[in-house]
Design a protein around this motif. Sequence first.
Motif, PDB file in Angstrom:
ATOM      1  N   UNK A   1       0.846  -1.198   0.000  1.00 54.53           N
ATOM      2  CA  UNK A   1       0.000   0.000   0.000  1.00 54.53           C
ATOM      3  C   UNK A   1       0.881   1.248   0.000  1.00 54.53           C
ATOM      4  N   UNK A   2       0.420   2.295  -0.660  1.00 56.34           N
ATOM      5  CA  UNK A   2       1.193   3.533  -0.755  1.00 56.34           C
ATOM      6  C   UNK A   2       1.596   4.026   0.624  1.00 56.34           C
ATOM      7  N   UNK A   3       2.907   4.297   0.787  1.00 50.21           N
ATOM      8  CA  UNK A   3       3.474   4.796   2.045  1.00 50.21           C
ATOM      9  C   UNK A   3       3.190   3.860   3.230  1.00 50.21           C
ATOM     10  N   UNK A   4       2.898   2.598   2.919  1.00 48.08           N
ATOM     11  CA  UNK A   4       2.612   1.603   3.952  1.00 48.08           C
ATOM     12  C   UNK A   4       1.483   2.085   4.870  1.00 48.08           C
ATOM     13  N   UNK A   5       0.484   2.759   4.286  1.00 49.46           N
ATOM     14  CA  UNK A   5      -0.546   3.406   5.107  1.00 49.46           C
ATOM     15  C   UNK A   5      -1.403   2.412   5.892  1.00 49.46           C
ATOM     16  N   UNK A   6      -1.559   1.171   5.387  1.00 54.89           N
ATOM     17  CA  UNK A   6      -2.363   0.211   6.142  1.00 54.89           C
ATOM     18  C   UNK A   6      -1.707  -0.134   7.484  1.00 54.89           C
ATOM     19  N   UNK A   7      -0.382  -0.189   7.496  1.00 55.09           N
ATOM     20  CA  UNK A   7       0.329  -0.451   8.748  1.00 55.09           C
ATOM     21  C   UNK A   7       0.040   0.652   9.758  1.00 55.09           C
ATOM     22  N   UNK A   8       0.097   1.892   9.306  1.00 55.55           N
ATOM     23  CA  UNK A   8      -0.119   3.024  10.216  1.00 55.55           C
ATOM     24  C   UNK A   8      -1.588   3.139  10.632  1.00 55.55           C
ATOM     25  N   UNK A   9      -2.510   2.724   9.735  1.00 54.07           N
ATOM     26  CA  UNK A   9      -3.917   2.654  10.141  1.00 54.07           C
ATOM     27  C   UNK A   9      -4.080   1.716  11.329  1.00 54.07           C
ATOM     28  N   UNK A  10      -3.533   0.514  11.200  1.00 55.31           N
ATOM     29  CA  UNK A  10      -3.647  -0.482  12.266  1.00 55.31           C
ATOM     30  C   UNK A  10      -2.915  -0.041  13.524  1.00 55.31           C
ATOM     31  N   UNK A  11      -1.781   0.603  13.353  1.00 55.55           N
ATOM     32  CA  UNK A  11      -0.978   1.026  14.501  1.00 55.55           C
ATOM     33  C   UNK A  11      -1.745   2.000  15.396  1.00 55.55           C
ATOM     34  N   UNK A  12      -2.662   2.760  14.797  1.00 52.91           N
ATOM     35  CA  UNK A  12      -3.455   3.694  15.599  1.00 52.91           C
ATOM     36  C   UNK A  12      -4.287   2.961  16.644  1.00 52.91           C
ATOM     37  N   UNK A  13      -4.664   1.718  16.363  1.00 51.96           N
ATOM     38  CA  UNK A  13      -5.387   0.890  17.339  1.00 51.96           C
ATOM     39  C   UNK A  13      -4.426   0.123  18.241  1.00 51.96           C
ATOM     40  N   UNK A  14      -3.312  -0.301  17.679  1.00 48.68           N
ATOM     41  CA  UNK A  14      -2.302  -1.007  18.472  1.00 48.68           C
ATOM     42  C   UNK A  14      -1.811  -0.126  19.612  1.00 48.68           C
ATOM     43  N   UNK A  15      -1.619   1.140  19.333  1.00 51.04           N
ATOM     44  CA  UNK A  15      -1.126   2.076  20.347  1.00 51.04           C
ATOM     45  C   UNK A  15      -2.104   2.227  21.509  1.00 51.04           C
ATOM     46  N   UNK A  16      -3.358   1.865  21.281  1.00 52.53           N
ATOM     47  CA  UNK A  16      -4.381   1.918  22.330  1.00 52.53           C
ATOM     48  C   UNK A  16      -4.699   0.533  22.901  1.00 52.53           C
ATOM     49  N   UNK A  17      -3.901  -0.484  22.502  1.00 54.99           N
ATOM     50  CA  UNK A  17      -4.119  -1.874  22.928  1.00 54.99           C
ATOM     51  C   UNK A  17      -5.507  -2.381  22.531  1.00 54.99           C
ATOM     52  N   UNK A  18      -5.948  -1.996  21.330  1.00 53.02           N
ATOM     53  CA  UNK A  18      -7.281  -2.378  20.877  1.00 53.02           C
ATOM     54  C   UNK A  18      -7.259  -3.307  19.664  1.00 53.02           C
ATOM     55  N   UNK A  19      -6.098  -3.861  19.342  1.00 52.62           N
ATOM     56  CA  UNK A  19      -5.998  -4.782  18.206  1.00 52.62           C
ATOM     57  C   UNK A  19      -4.675  -5.520  18.278  1.00 52.62           C
ATOM     58  N   UNK A  20      -4.554  -6.541  17.423  1.00 56.36           N
ATOM     59  CA  UNK A  20      -3.287  -7.232  17.218  1.00 56.36           C
ATOM     60  C   UNK A  20      -2.778  -6.859  15.832  1.00 56.36           C
TER      61      UNK A  20
END
Length: 360
Positions: A288-307
């Motif tokens: 994905x452009x600029x690896x944006x899917x990783x950063x999308x998911x990381x927004x939840x990871x940072x809140x301990x709301x996903x794996x």
Amino acid sequence: MNIAITGGGTGGHLAIARALGEECKKQGITTLYIGGTKGQDKQWFDNESTPFTHIAFLDSMPVVNQSFFGKWSALAKNITESLSAKKLLKEHNINACISVGGFSAATGSFGAIFSRIPFFIHEQNACMGSLNKLLKPFAKRFFSSFEYPNVTFTPYPINSDFFIKQRERDTLKTIAFFGGSQGAKAINELALNLAPLLKEKNVKILHQAGKIDYENTYKAYVEKGFNLADSMQDFKSGEKDIFVFDFSKDMAELMNIADFCISRAGASSLWELVSNGLPTLFIPYPYAAKNHQYFNAKSLIDKDLALLHTQDEISRIDINDLAQKITQINLSTISKSLITMAQKNGAECIINHIRQYLKN
């Protein structure tokens, strides 16, 4: 009031365009959708069910991933086509234009800027798109559900069905594998590898294999000896272990059935899962452009709301360790937190901001 909505190319951008179009229709606002001839734009909106009053498809060209000369050629083509967009905006007496991103947004966006029509942007991802970055200085408002400098924060525009069918989870009975309408080979392979371990724990599987890999995935399950459902109703009866499908228009219902999900991390998918309260392991699309899917998911990871695992990590992970990790997740805590985080009426909020700007 007349509003132009421009952008598309891929499903995530088009889902936002549709949500905004439906909200405008609800509020009695006349709309002009300006999409592209490439990508999925026509597939989504060149039909009777379109939410827009008027539609037009111009020959937008993607600039990203082009050669040096290719970028300039694409940019020149988009500027030329933007003159056609400018003409359309004048013909339909457009008062404001909002871009939802994607390469299809270029012609309509440039047309609005050249026409000096109030211009707005919705950024769907946690990592800003190249076109949005270029056009942000021209925007009267920059809307997003992620944190950006000088952002007008709004809830992500999500179909109300995902809220209506949200629920708290506490027991792992069904896992969903969602790779998108085109499928994701890495997620399909992971599902097939996990299936025997999940069966031992009496966990059922919903699997969106995508149009490209559906037949091969179905056959692979059969070869492994699984009892596959012929339909969703057949699966819900409880007698079959697995339901494999290529594409569904009722993702909210499928999410409602699942207790845990393994998915890509496109912004629309991510916020649909949040709105439904469905705990998820994200495997971002690595190209994905600029690896944006990783950063999308990381927004939840940072809140301990996903794996989160990258596709490379998944290819090397011990399948037994992963199965254990999934079955030990605290579904109740995460599900409740996701539901608390979810906010409704994103499209309404964006359109109301535009209306308020035009009044002032």
